[in-house]
Design a protein around this motif. Structure first.
Motif, PDB file in Angstrom:
ATOM      1  N   LYS A  54      50.766 -40.441  93.202  1.00  0.00           N
ATOM      2  CA  LYS A  54      50.348 -41.668  93.886  1.00  0.00           C
ATOM      3  C   LYS A  54      50.782 -42.860  93.050  1.00  0.00           C
ATOM      4  O   LYS A  54      50.614 -42.868  91.835  1.00  0.00           O
ATOM      5  CB  LYS A  54      48.821 -41.670  94.043  1.00  0.00           C
ATOM      6  N   ASP A  55      51.365 -43.847  93.708  1.00  0.00           N
ATOM      7  CA  ASP A  55      51.796 -45.074  93.047  1.00  0.00           C
ATOM      8  C   ASP A  55      52.783 -44.813  91.913  1.00  0.00           C
ATOM      9  O   ASP A  55      52.690 -45.400  90.832  1.00  0.00           O
ATOM     10  CB  ASP A  55      50.595 -45.868  92.527  1.00  0.00           C
ATOM     11  N   GLU A  56      53.714 -43.888  92.135  1.00  0.00           N
ATOM     12  CA  GLU A  56      54.740 -43.551  91.154  1.00  0.00           C
ATOM     13  C   GLU A  56      56.114 -43.673  91.796  1.00  0.00           C
ATOM     14  O   GLU A  56      56.241 -43.817  93.008  1.00  0.00           O
ATOM     15  CB  GLU A  56      54.544 -42.123  90.619  1.00  0.00           C
ATOM     16  N   ARG A  57      57.154 -43.596  90.989  1.00  0.00           N
ATOM     17  CA  ARG A  57      58.524 -43.682  91.485  1.00  0.00           C
ATOM     18  C   ARG A  57      58.816 -42.566  92.493  1.00  0.00           C
ATOM     19  O   ARG A  57      59.518 -42.763  93.475  1.00  0.00           O
ATOM     20  CB  ARG A  57      59.484 -43.593  90.308  1.00  0.00           C
ATOM     21  N   TYR A  58      58.319 -41.371  92.215  1.00  0.00           N
ATOM     22  CA  TYR A  58      58.483 -40.220  93.102  1.00  0.00           C
ATOM     23  C   TYR A  58      57.169 -39.948  93.821  1.00  0.00           C
ATOM     24  O   TYR A  58      56.102 -40.109  93.242  1.00  0.00           O
ATOM     25  CB  TYR A  58      58.889 -38.969  92.307  1.00  0.00           C
ATOM     26  N   SER A  59      57.258 -39.487  95.056  1.00  0.00           N
ATOM     27  CA  SER A  59      56.035 -39.124  95.779  1.00  0.00           C
ATOM     28  C   SER A  59      55.594 -37.709  95.425  1.00  0.00           C
ATOM     29  O   SER A  59      54.406 -37.392  95.492  1.00  0.00           O
ATOM     30  CB  SER A  59      56.234 -39.255  97.287  1.00  0.00           C
ATOM     31  N   ARG A  60      56.560 -36.874  95.034  1.00  0.00           N
ATOM     32  CA  ARG A  60      56.249 -35.497  94.660  1.00  0.00           C
ATOM     33  C   ARG A  60      57.210 -35.019  93.579  1.00  0.00           C
ATOM     34  O   ARG A  60      58.348 -35.474  93.496  1.00  0.00           O
ATOM     35  CB  ARG A  60      56.393 -34.545  95.853  1.00  0.00           C
ATOM     36  N   LEU A  61      56.732 -34.058  92.795  1.00  0.00           N
ATOM     37  CA  LEU A  61      57.571 -33.313  91.864  1.00  0.00           C
ATOM     38  C   LEU A  61      57.568 -31.870  92.338  1.00  0.00           C
ATOM     39  O   LEU A  61      56.508 -31.322  92.647  1.00  0.00           O
ATOM     40  CB  LEU A  61      57.017 -33.364  90.437  1.00  0.00           C
TER      41      LEU A  61
END
Length: 82
Positions: A54-61
């Motif tokens: 959440k609130d990061e460059r990627y939505s998922r890893l």
């Protein structure tokens, strides 16, 4: 936000890769599909863990790991303690 085991994700449409690695059976790099940016680092036959951010460059890893169940439990327990 949480983590899940998802072996079926390897067969899903990944989207456009840029930058990334192109090797059969290996997914590594940034994939964008319908506005969602996802970082992948999985090699078959590793079992993938999907970590929702959440609130990061990627939505998922999407990460290939030896013991996905243990990692999922560890991540979700840490989130529950917050």
């Amino acid at each position: 936000m949480g983590a899940t085991e998802d072996p079926g994700i390897l067969d899903d449409v990944k989207g456009l890769r840029a930058p990334g690695l192109h090797v059969p059976g290996k997914w590594a790099g940034t994939f964008t599909n319908r506005g969602e940016r996802v970082f992948w680092n999985v090699t078959r036959p590793e079992r993938p863990v999907v970590i929702q951010l959440k609130d990061e460059r990627y939505s998922r890893l999407v990460l290939g790991v030896e013991d996905p169940h243990a990692l999922v439990d560890l991540i979700n327990a840490a989130i529950a303690r917050q």
